[in-house]
Write a protein that holds these residues in place. Sequence first.
Motif, short mmCIF file in Angstrom:
data_model
loop_
_atom_site.label_atom_id
_atom_site.label_comp_id
_atom_site.label_asym_id
_atom_site.label_seq_id
_atom_site.Cartn_x
_atom_site.Cartn_y
_atom_site.Cartn_z
N ILE A 242 93.14 54.33 -0.27
CA ILE A 242 94.17 53.73 -0.63
C ILE A 242 94.93 54.82 -1.59
O ILE A 242 95.92 55.04 -1.95
CB ILE A 242 94.14 52.38 -0.41
N ASN A 243 93.68 53.91 -2.81
CA ASN A 243 94.48 54.84 -4.22
C ASN A 243 94.89 56.53 -4.03
O ASN A 243 95.91 57.11 -4.67
CB ASN A 243 94.37 54.59 -5.26
N THR A 244 93.69 57.39 -2.78
CA THR A 244 93.85 58.69 -2.78
C THR A 244 94.46 58.91 -2.28
O THR A 244 95.07 60.52 -2.02
CB THR A 244 92.18 59.37 -2.66
N LYS A 245 95.22 58.29 -0.96
CA LYS A 245 96.22 58.41 -0.23
C LYS A 245 97.51 59.14 -0.39
O LYS A 245 98.22 57.93 -1.65
CB LYS A 245 96.78 57.69 1.01
N ARG A 246 98.09 59.48 -0.89
CA ARG A 246 99.65 59.91 -0.92
C ARG A 246 100.69 59.74 0.13
O ARG A 246 102.01 59.22 -1.08
CB ARG A 246 99.97 61.22 -1.32
N ASN A 247 100.33 59.29 0.54
CA ASN A 247 101.20 58.75 2.14
C ASN A 247 101.31 56.67 1.73
O ASN A 247 100.85 56.25 2.08
CB ASN A 247 101.09 59.61 3.12
N VAL A 248 102.17 56.99 1.60
CA VAL A 248 102.76 55.34 1.13
C VAL A 248 102.83 54.70 2.02
O VAL A 248 102.06 53.69 2.13
CB VAL A 248 104.00 55.29 0.61
N LEU A 249 103.34 55.11 3.37
CA LEU A 249 103.22 54.86 4.53
C LEU A 249 101.86 53.99 5.12
O LEU A 249 100.77 52.90 5.41
CB LEU A 249 104.10 54.75 5.71
N GLU A 250 100.53 55.22 4.52
CA GLU A 250 99.78 55.56 5.01
C GLU A 250 99.49 54.23 4.55
O GLU A 250 98.08 54.12 4.66
CB GLU A 250 99.17 56.94 5.37
N LYS A 251 98.82 54.33 2.81
CA LYS A 251 98.28 52.87 2.30
C LYS A 251 98.96 51.68 2.46
O LYS A 251 97.75 51.35 2.34
CB LYS A 251 99.51 53.27 1.16
N ALA A 252 99.75 51.65 3.21
CA ALA A 252 100.01 50.61 3.34
C ALA A 252 99.79 49.81 4.75
O ALA A 252 99.03 48.58 5.17
CB ALA A 252 101.89 50.17 3.99
N LEU A 253 99.56 50.73 5.97
CA LEU A 253 98.73 50.79 6.65
C LEU A 253 97.44 50.27 7.15
O LEU A 253 96.72 49.60 7.97
CB LEU A 253 98.77 51.60 7.90
N ILE A 254 96.31 50.80 5.68
CA ILE A 254 95.29 51.12 5.60
C ILE A 254 94.85 49.96 5.29
O ILE A 254 93.64 48.74 5.29
CB ILE A 254 94.41 52.12 4.07
N ALA A 255 95.63 49.41 4.19
CA ALA A 255 95.80 48.27 3.44
C ALA A 255 95.47 46.60 4.55
O ALA A 255 95.23 45.75 4.90
CB ALA A 255 96.63 47.57 2.44
N LEU A 256 96.55 46.81 5.38
CA LEU A 256 97.35 45.74 6.48
C LEU A 256 95.56 45.80 7.74
O LEU A 256 95.62 44.53 7.84
CB LEU A 256 98.27 46.80 8.00
N LEU A 257 95.54 47.05 8.15
CA LEU A 257 94.07 47.40 9.21
C LEU A 257 92.95 46.80 8.17
O LEU A 257 92.77 46.06 8.95
CB LEU A 257 94.36 48.30 9.39
N PHE A 258 92.59 46.68 7.09
CA PHE A 258 91.12 46.79 6.95
C PHE A 258 90.66 45.86 6.26
O PHE A 258 89.44 44.97 6.34
CB PHE A 258 90.40 48.53 5.18
N ILE A 259 91.79 44.86 5.38
CA ILE A 259 91.24 43.77 4.97
C ILE A 259 91.46 42.94 5.76
O ILE A 259 90.32 42.21 5.90
CB ILE A 259 92.70 43.45 3.93
N ALA A 260 91.76 43.12 7.13
CA ALA A 260 91.63 42.23 7.78
C ALA A 260 90.15 42.86 8.46
O ALA A 260 89.52 41.57 9.17
CB ALA A 260 92.41 42.26 9.47
#
Length: 346
Positions: free
Chosen positions: A257-275
């Motif tokens: 997440i920290n290496t991704k520059r796209n903010v919406l990708e950061k949010a989507l990854i967090a939403l998916l991977f924590i679950a």
Amino acid sequence: MTILLDKESKVLSSLSNSPKSLSELAEELGAGFSKTTVHRLISSLAKDGKVVSSGAGRSAKYEVTNLGRLFNPLVPEEYFRKGQDDRQALTSLNFDLLDTFRSHDLFSQEEMRTLVERQREFEERWKGLSPVLRQKEMERLAIDLSWKSSQIEGNTYTLLQTESLFKEEKRAKGKIKEEAVMLLNHQAAMDYILNKPGYFGELTVKKILEIHRFLTKGLGIPNKVRSGRIGITGTNYKPLSNTHQIQKTLQDVCDLINTKRNVLEKALIALLFIAYIQPFEDGNKRTARILCNALLLANKYCPISFRTVDPEDYRYVTLLFYEQNSISSFKKMFMEQFEFSTANYF
């Protein structure tokens, strides 16, 4: 285009179960899938990096790659027609998926144009609001988010009852105490991220634990990375069971997440991977939804309330990612909710 995507999806779905030759694919897929058609589809998918081959000539076998799984446009209604034990599903966490997320854009150029346009509209409206109106709108969104996030977890409070709980400290009659606690915990978690602007600009495991602590306070859920196995209703997918492995994967997700520059990708990854990782005994999806918003708010993006999501649909698109690593349906839901929030708040 729709027919082509449907055919490509059927090929990818077949190969996700096991590697197959062109003849085996044509035979399994049946009508509409001649050997010539299958060869053309395979060639296109291979060019895009979605399938790879082993062997040569007639003995060549084809299998789906992680990229092919990720962007396979599966339809939940069709996929879940089969029962839990009849689906050919992945049953353990796919570690290689992190590299696929790291090396590929999750949104197409067309999707990003739409999302960026919605974000700019939000920014323009935000500039024109007084501090008082900004706070009122953020409170409204926080109520909607707390209600919907809790409803997805089985909470029976209505939206109006949630508003009364927040504004008047009035608990609904006939509801158990834990339902009110769950809602108030969401409020506390949102207050925390709103009072620390920029804090979630970089994600750490410690910060994930902080959010989880707010969301699970008073509910008897340990605020620590779990140990041992857990099962998930409705799927044969089994999350990691080793504490060290869970912690390591959680850190890897933070790094991604920290290496991704796209903010919406950061949010989507967090939403998916924590679950997907399920690092805690309970409260994982709640933590994911608040973290998703923490990342958006830290980067001055419109937060998402998820207000119009159907809880059953949310569970289906989540399980689809667990079992097939396909983000297409989950991403569609995410985009719809981002567009809804940018259009209906502030």
